[in-house]
Design a protein around this motif. Structure first.
Motif, PDB file in Angstrom:
ATOM      1  N   ILE A  64       1.190   9.196  84.602  1.00 20.15           N
ATOM      2  CA  ILE A  64       1.206   9.533  83.183  1.00 20.15           C
ATOM      3  C   ILE A  64       1.572  11.003  83.031  1.00 20.15           C
ATOM      4  CG2 ILE A  64      -0.225   9.837  81.122  1.00 20.15           C
ATOM      5  CD1 ILE A  64      -1.877   7.451  82.099  1.00 20.15           C
ATOM      6  N   ALA A  66       2.674  13.082  79.582  1.00 22.37           N
ATOM      7  CA  ALA A  66       2.984  12.997  78.158  1.00 22.37           C
ATOM      8  C   ALA A  66       2.482  14.250  77.459  1.00 22.37           C
ATOM      9  CB  ALA A  66       2.325  11.757  77.548  1.00 22.37           C
ATOM     10  N   ASP A  68       2.416  16.440  73.359  1.00 22.37           N
ATOM     11  CA  ASP A  68       2.777  16.593  71.950  1.00 22.37           C
ATOM     12  C   ASP A  68       2.503  18.039  71.558  1.00 22.37           C
ATOM     13  OD1 ASP A  68       0.036  16.772  71.721  1.00 22.37           O
ATOM     14  OD2 ASP A  68      -0.218  14.846  70.736  1.00 22.37           O
ATOM     15  N   SER A  72      -0.972  18.595  76.521  1.00 21.59           N
ATOM     16  CA  SER A  72      -0.221  17.812  77.502  1.00 21.59           C
ATOM     17  C   SER A  72      -1.212  17.017  78.341  1.00 21.59           C
ATOM     18  CB  SER A  72       0.602  18.730  78.408  1.00 21.59           C
ATOM     19  OG  SER A  72       1.546  19.451  77.662  1.00 21.59           O
ATOM     20  N   PHE A  96       3.491   1.312  79.968  1.00 14.32           N
ATOM     21  CA  PHE A  96       3.701   2.703  79.563  1.00 14.32           C
ATOM     22  C   PHE A  96       2.702   3.034  78.466  1.00 14.32           C
ATOM     23  CE2 PHE A  96       5.723   5.764  76.639  1.00 14.32           C
ATOM     24  CZ  PHE A  96       5.896   6.834  77.517  1.00 14.32           C
ATOM     25  N   LEU A  97       2.112   4.230  78.522  1.00 14.81           N
ATOM     26  CA  LEU A  97       1.192   4.669  77.490  1.00 14.81           C
ATOM     27  C   LEU A  97       1.798   5.851  76.744  1.00 14.81           C
ATOM     28  CD1 LEU A  97      -2.279   4.508  79.310  1.00 14.81           C
ATOM     29  CD2 LEU A  97      -1.498   3.053  77.434  1.00 14.81           C
ATOM     30  N   GLU A  98       2.068   5.666  75.462  1.00 14.42           N
ATOM     31  CA  GLU A  98       2.616   6.744  74.645  1.00 14.42           C
ATOM     32  C   GLU A  98       1.546   7.797  74.379  1.00 14.42           C
ATOM     33  OE1 GLU A  98       4.055   4.880  71.143  1.00 14.42           O
ATOM     34  OE2 GLU A  98       5.756   3.919  72.141  1.00 14.42           O
ATOM     35  N   VAL A  99       2.003   8.994  74.066  1.00 13.06           N
ATOM     36  CA  VAL A  99       1.080  10.121  73.911  1.00 13.06           C
ATOM     37  C   VAL A  99       0.101   9.885  72.767  1.00 13.06           C
ATOM     38  CG1 VAL A  99       2.636  11.431  72.407  1.00 13.06           C
ATOM     39  CG2 VAL A  99       0.918  12.632  73.787  1.00 13.06           C
ATOM     40  N   ASN A 100       0.513   9.207  71.704  1.00 12.84           N
ATOM     41  CA  ASN A 100      -0.413   8.967  70.586  1.00 12.84           C
ATOM     42  C   ASN A 100      -1.516   7.982  70.983  1.00 12.84           C
ATOM     43  OD1 ASN A 100       1.678   6.940  70.610  1.00 12.84           O
ATOM     44  ND2 ASN A 100       0.883   6.197  68.657  1.00 12.84           N
ATOM     45  N   ILE A 101      -1.196   7.043  71.890  1.00 10.11           N
ATOM     46  CA  ILE A 101      -2.211   6.115  72.386  1.00 10.11           C
ATOM     47  C   ILE A 101      -3.203   6.864  73.276  1.00 10.11           C
ATOM     48  CG2 ILE A 101      -2.613   4.053  73.759  1.00 10.11           C
ATOM     49  CD1 ILE A 101      -1.277   3.469  71.111  1.00 10.11           C
ATOM     50  N   ARG A 103      -3.938   9.975  73.158  1.00  7.31           N
ATOM     51  CA  ARG A 103      -4.762  10.853  72.329  1.00  7.31           C
ATOM     52  C   ARG A 103      -5.881  10.061  71.648  1.00  7.31           C
ATOM     53  NH1 ARG A 103      -1.928  11.829  68.114  1.00  7.31           N
ATOM     54  NH2 ARG A 103      -0.304  12.963  69.249  1.00  7.31           N
ATOM     55  N   CYS A 125      -6.938  10.633  82.937  1.00  7.12           N
ATOM     56  CA  CYS A 125      -6.124  11.537  82.108  1.00  7.12           C
ATOM     57  C   CYS A 125      -6.660  12.954  82.217  1.00  7.12           C
ATOM     58  CB  CYS A 125      -6.165  11.111  80.646  1.00  7.12           C
ATOM     59  SG  CYS A 125      -5.144   9.706  80.244  1.00  7.12           S
TER      60      CYS A 125
END
Length: 612
Positions: A64, A66, A68, A72, A96-101, A103, A125
């Motif tokens: 991971i 990612a 924003d 990070s 895949f895990l997006e940054v909003n997920i 967070r 994380c």
């Protein structure tokens, strides 16, 4: 699970040297076969990769990275993660895990993760800006996370040996005593054989920052949101969790006893799995102990479904071999230590046709309230419905289990009295009996309740009486599986302990799990209605005590050496004279002494592997 990892969050007071940095890497690297990954930050170091000696291709492992505008994230996801909300198998698997997920997961301290995803996984994380590490094992408890506080910082790992080999080993005698007693099966996963090392209880995450760590609950089987959230049919949930976990390029193997759980699982797999991939069943039999032989029932089921059935003749159920691999040491004593050679031979049968996944039918009786779970269900019915229709449920319970009416009324009135007084019966649910061959001072030992009871134990007082028994039964079922499976070469899937199915069962009132003819409703009823076949399932379980007793006899010389001259005897935990008498009782057929003897053998085998 076939991923191993270990790491350290550095103490602010420690001086970080190359020796400290390299210690964990040098220790863990030989246990990794591929995908070796080292994640270094100014405040931490983590090494992870696929475990050597295990089949590699079923579980995922991805890095991971990612970021924003706020921060990070860096870490990894090991295992298989599935989305609860999607309807098609192809979109359930999370790759895949997006940054909003990410967070949302860290901001809710795992709540978002447990409410929207499920699977066999561990998610790590690192919040690089805020200098935090979040570690989320799956809430049901497939994955392990051990941790220890040291001068250099907070150590954490998937495997106990990764920590124990880095710090001074302080043996917990209390731990071994509890393992030898009947409470051993319900030990809270917080405890380990070493007093300086703890295991994170399932349903919790760990957050490490600035020399501190926080343990936070993010899933609880007593949570009212779970208990009131039934919105799908039982078979629909069952098919969902099986479909999501099928991997098309892997063959399927399972133990088939001819009973409800394994047979229903086999029918579902044949219905859902692509026909080009092999499905095989395996049956363990002991031809000299007829009470343990379930081969006839298994053969009948396999033949009716057109499934190939392999037999493994368990002529000697115990193989008291010593592990020669320091990287394959068990985290805790477990009865599967008694038959490691048999497990290896069974895996050889499974793997002869290529990559294989083993599907276990273990757990259906824990989930759907088999046996004494239903005895106090009349109390649950009264709490919800008062006397409306209660006579019918009492008649069904008495007829099903052939229990006298007076006993049913007495037990349920007592349960209601304790429930309404707030003096709930959860303490009565755990049997703290200790074997007579323990020395007297250990019979009177006061245990730390927080170390023995599950983390949700006090919450059981908010559950109706029978529901509290069901919750503990599920916890015990998961606990029976997790200790040994991660070291197996063949990945093991437990569909009955998949989070969506566990949550379905927790939402089902216990008094709806039976009528006067049958138990484990609605599961059995929906299976019969869907498949509409004339297959008659085995109605009673095979009796394994005769086979296990014969194993004692076949290995009596080594068992005497282990038990009478082993670690526990040297630590003066037990009375060897009384123990010898009890072993002779087991040899003579007194099986009520059997399980405490098996617990002792597993403890001694574990101690031998660890060089204690």
């Amino acid at each position: 699970m076939n991923v191993i990892f270990s790491g350290i969050f550095y103490s602010k007071k420690s001086f970080i040297t190359d020796a400290i940095k390299n210690k964990t890497i040098n220790l863990v690297s030989p246990a990794i076969s591929e995908n070796k990954t080292i994640i270094e930050t100014p405040f931490s170091q983590v090494i992870a990769g696929r475990r050597k000696g295990c089949q590699q291709s079923y579980y995922d492992f991805f890095i991971i990275e990612a970021s924003d505008s706020k921060t990070s994230y860096k870490g990894f996801l090991a295992g298989n993660l599935y989305n609860k909300s999607t309807s098609t198998e192809s979109s359930k698997k999370v790759n895949f895990l997006e940054v909003n997920i990410i967070r949302k997961i860290v901001e809710t301290k795992g709540q978002y993760l447990s409410e929207n995803f499920w699977g066999q996984y561990i998610l790590l994380c690192q919040d690089l800006e805020n200098k935090k590490i979040y570690i989320f094992p799956d809430p049901i408890g497939y994955s392990s996370l051990f941790y220890a506080e040291t001068e250099q910082g907070i150590l954490f790992s998937s495997d106990l040996w990764c920590l124990a080999d880095q710090i001074e080993k302080n043996i917990s005698i209390n731990y071994f005593v509890s393992q030898l007693s009947s409470m051993g099966g319900l030990l809270n996963s917080n405890t380990t054989p070493f007093s300086g090392i703890k295991e994170l209880p399932h349903g919790n995450c760990i957050i490490i920052t600035n020399d501190n760590f926080e343990i936070t609950e993010f899933w609880n089987p007593c949570n009212t949101k779970i208990l009131d959230s039934k919105n799908k049919g039982c078979l629909e949930v069952f098919f969902d969790v099986i479909s999501a976990q099928i991997k098309e390029n892997h063959n399927t193997s399972l133990f088939l006893s001819g009973g409800s759980d394994s047979s229903s699982l086999l029918m579902a797999l044949k219905h859902l799995k692509p026909t080009k991939h092999l499905i095989e069943a395996l049956n363990l039999r002991d031809l000299e102990v007829s009470s343990s032989d379930e081969s006839k029932e298994a053969t009948r089921i396999a033949d009716s479904l057109g499934i190939n059935l392999n037999f493994y003749d368990w002529d000697n159920p115990y193989s008291l071999m010593q592990s020669s691999n320091m990287y394959m040491r068990f985290d805790k004593p477990h009865v599967s230590l008694l038959n490691r050679r048999s497990i290896i031979e069974q895996e050889n049968i499974m793997l002869k046709n290529g990559d294989t996944v083993f599907w276990s039918g273990h757990g259906g009786d824990h989930l759907f309230c088999q046996g004494n779970t239903v005895y106090k269900s009349i109390a649950d019915y009264w709490i919800k419905h008062k006397n409306k229709g209660i006579t019918k449920k009492i008649i069904e319970l008495c007829a099903l289990h052939k229990i006298p009416l007076a006993m049913v009324l007495k037990d349920n009135i007592q349960a209601l009295w304790k429930y309404y007084r707030g003096d709930h019966q959860q303490h009565d649910l755990l049997n703290f009996g200790k074997p007579k061959w323990l020395l007297p001072e250990f019979h009177n030992l006061e245990y730390d309740r927080d170390a023995i009871y599950p983390y949700f134990f006090e919450d059981l007082k908010n559950c109706p009486p029978a529901k509290a028994i069901q919750v503990l039964s599920i916890y015990e079922g998961v606990n029976q599986t997790k200790v040994s499976e991660k070291l197996n070469r063949v990945p093991t899937i437990y569909p009955f302990f998949a989070q969506p199915l566990v949550e379905f069962a927790l939402a089902l009132p216990v008094y709806e799990s039976f009528d006067k003819f049958d138990t484990r409703l609605p599961f059995r009823e929906e299976i019969r209605n869907f498949f509409k076949n004339n297959i008659v399932l085995r109605s009673t379980k095979g009796e394994t005590s005769g086979m296990l007793q014969r194993g004692i006899e076949q290995n009596i010389r080594e068992i005497y050496a282990l038990c009478l001259d082993g670690y526990c005897a040297k630590q003066k935990i037990l009375n060897t004279r009384i123990l010898e008498e009890h072993i002779e009782m087991v040899r003579g057929g007194k099986v009520d002494e059997l399980h405490s003897i098996l617990n002792l053998i597993s403890v001694e085998l574990w101690c031998r592997d660890w060089g204690l």
